[in-house]
Scaffold this active site. Structure first.
Site, short mmCIF file in Angstrom:
data_model
loop_
_atom_site.label_atom_id
_atom_site.label_comp_id
_atom_site.label_asym_id
_atom_site.label_seq_id
_atom_site.Cartn_x
_atom_site.Cartn_y
_atom_site.Cartn_z
N GLU A 196 0.81 -1.22 0.00
CA GLU A 196 0.00 0.00 0.00
C GLU A 196 0.85 1.27 0.00
O GLU A 196 0.56 2.24 0.71
CB GLU A 196 -1.00 -0.03 1.17
N GLU A 314 -5.00 -8.43 -1.65
CA GLU A 314 -5.56 -8.38 -0.29
C GLU A 314 -6.97 -7.81 -0.36
O GLU A 314 -7.18 -6.76 -0.95
CB GLU A 314 -4.68 -7.52 0.62
#
Length: 539
Positions: A196, A314
């Protein structure tokens, strides 16, 4: 007395004509002549995260001891739960992965567990993976047949300016870990770079030009260390939320063949504290919104890096550890299975569920390790849905979701049916459209000219087979006692629970004559295998 009267009222109301269940008749048309998308053979994936026991959200600390560092790897249910898939993909990563040091070689920092730290990234200090623990993890993966993706620390050696992290990546620590892994002959399937950090990032970010440059360096390391190996692991990145411009530039900067798979994250249900979480999950129109992300990502890859494939690296539905008493219950399978079907339709090769264990959204219970409802939903997908995605169309309402794949390990097809309606059951006529090519994106009207033509030309399921009696296999999933937030799923009316010996239960279908009407009850899910369906694309 009050409770008795209320219960009696509910019972009488359910029997009243005004509360009679509605029945809708629908036709599904499946085109078995061509596949419209392909997944990987091992599409289902689950994550192991780094969060320690004192990771808390909304004054709840749902992680327990499920971190990569302290998870009980010898718990008998853990191994059996992984082994039931035979080749479950496991992704090791998460928010803290860019603060993980590997206790090997000359590290710049001391090796200690994660601990709360004011001002630290996500409120925690750096943590450490000792090689003894890495050995233990790989022994688990080896004996259970897991395919492992490991997320590397992509912030090592950089300096921080507010949220932005600058400078070249120091690959020395990762290099030592990869060398150790190869020397031990641990079969890592993929290395992932960072978590991220793409776009504006979550907690931290790296500029795309720098990120692409560092990926080229990592690709070189993999090529060098694995130069004598029969096969090289894939390189996946960036493991963040989709940002079209950033992802496009990353493919351009890194260049041809560097990134094998583009991983993106999805938490389309919002925060785990949202009181409307169940309503969102049961709203098919709300769930459809994320299809734009899948569509835009595949377009970005096709236009800028056709050598790469899309992965969901994810996805936990609701962020901040998931929704308590929601993400670990039957109702969450409506979101989860719809996500799997939608992602596959857009050529997603791998879909990693957050998590295998840990948080509120674990496939396994954090304390007991017993499977939650989504575990069985995933296991059935893995066993029944092949990698070939078929075009399917219908005149049904939006409350009936339907997906078609080639059957796995056998001839024929498998349908996944999801009934989001709480009042309507569907009686479904499944047809084989034969030589008609359906288009997944074609808008549906209840009685469009398109459908009327198909109804005249379509052939029945099972036609073309020389078998005498034709049967289908049905796997009907419902919640225990009809409670949508139950933690126990019924398969064809039988509770799915560990056996007395602690084994994963058999998942047995009901075998039904193909001429028997196919129905699906309100707020339920059904896998249906048609082994005699004439589907040349699946041969």
């Amino acid at each position: 007395m009050g409770v008795f009267c209320l219960s009696l009222f509910v019972l009488l109301s359910s029997l009243s004509p005004g509360f009679t269940q509605k029945v809708a008749h629908s036709t599904l048309f499946v085109d078995g002549t061509n596949t419209v998308a392909q997944t990987d053979d091992n599409f289902i994936c689950a994550t192991l995260d780094w969060w320690p026991h004192d990771k808390c959200d909304y004054n709840i600390c749902p992680w327990g001891y499920t971190s990569v560092i302290n998870l009980n790897l010898s718990h008998p249910v853990l191994g059996k739960a992984i082994q039931a898939f035979r080749s479950l993909r496991i992704r090791i990563g998460g928010s803290l992965q860019d603060q993980v040091l590997y206790d090997i070689g000359k590290s710049k920092y001391p090796c200690h567990p994660f601990r709360k730290e004011k001002g630290g990234l996500f409120g925690f200090s750096t943590g450490c993976l000792r090689m003894e623990r890495w050995d233990e993890l790989n022994h688990l993966f080896s004996r259970t047949g897991a395919l492992v993706t490991f997320g590397l620390n992509a912030l090592y050696g950089r300096h921080q300016i507010k949220k932005d992290w600058r400078g070249d990546w120091d690959f020395s620590n990762a290099y030592e870990l990869i060398k150790y892994t190869v020397a031990k002959k641990y079969p890592i399937d993929a290395w992932e770079f960072g978590n991220e950090l793409s776009g504006s990032g979550i907690g931290a970010s790296v500029q795309v030009e720098q990120y692409g440059k560092d990926l080229v360096s990592l690709k070189g390391i993999i090529s060098e260390v694995y130069k004598n190996a029969r096969s090289k692991p894939t390189l996946v990145a960036p493991g963040g939320f989709f940002d079209r411009d950033w992802f496009r530039k990353l493919l351009q900067v890194s260049g041809s063949g560097v990134i094998n798979a583009m991983t993106h994250h999805i938490y389309n249900l919002g925060p785990g504290s949202d009181p409307n979480l169940v309503s969102k999950i049961l709203d098919p129109n709300y769930l459809s919104r994320v299809s734009k992300t899948f569509s835009n990502l595949i377009e970005t890859i096709q236009e800028n890096g056709p050598w790469a494939s899309p992965w969901v690296g994810e996805s936990g539905g609701a962020y901040n550890s998931g929704g308590q008493h929601v993400s670990d219950t039957f109702v969450n399978s409506f979101w989860y299975l719809d996500q799997l079907g939608m992602a596959a339709k857009y050529s997603t090769k791998v879909y990693c569920r957050q998590t295998l264990i840990g948080g509120n959204y674990g496939l396994l219970n954090t304390s007991t390790f017993e499977p939650n409802p989504d575990y069985y939903s995933a296991l059935l997908w893995h066993r029944l849905m092949g990698k070939g995605v078929l075009a399917i169309d219908s005149d049904a309402s939006s409350f009936l979701r339907y997906y078609a794949h080639c059957a796995k390990g056998m001839e024929g097809i498998t349908l996944l049916l999801i009934n989001f309606s709480n009042m309507t059951s569907f009686t479904i006529n499944v047809r084989n459209s034969k030589n008609y090519r359906l288009h997944i994106e074609q808008p549906i009207n209840r009685e469009s000219i398109f459908l009327r033509r198909l109804k005249k030309a379509a052939s029945f399921v099972g036609s073309g087979s020389s078998d005498g009696q034709l049967n289908r296999e049905e796997y009907h999933l419902t919640p225990k006692d009809g409670v949508i937030q139950s933690k126990i799923t019924l398969l064809n009316g039988t509770p799915l629970e560990l056996t007395k010996a602690g084994e994963i239960p058999d998942l047995k279908p009901d075998r039904v004559n193909v001429d028997t009407p196919l129905t699906i009850a309100p707020l339920s899910i059904k896998y249906v295998v048609f082994p005699n369906f004439d589907a040349p694309a699946c041969a």
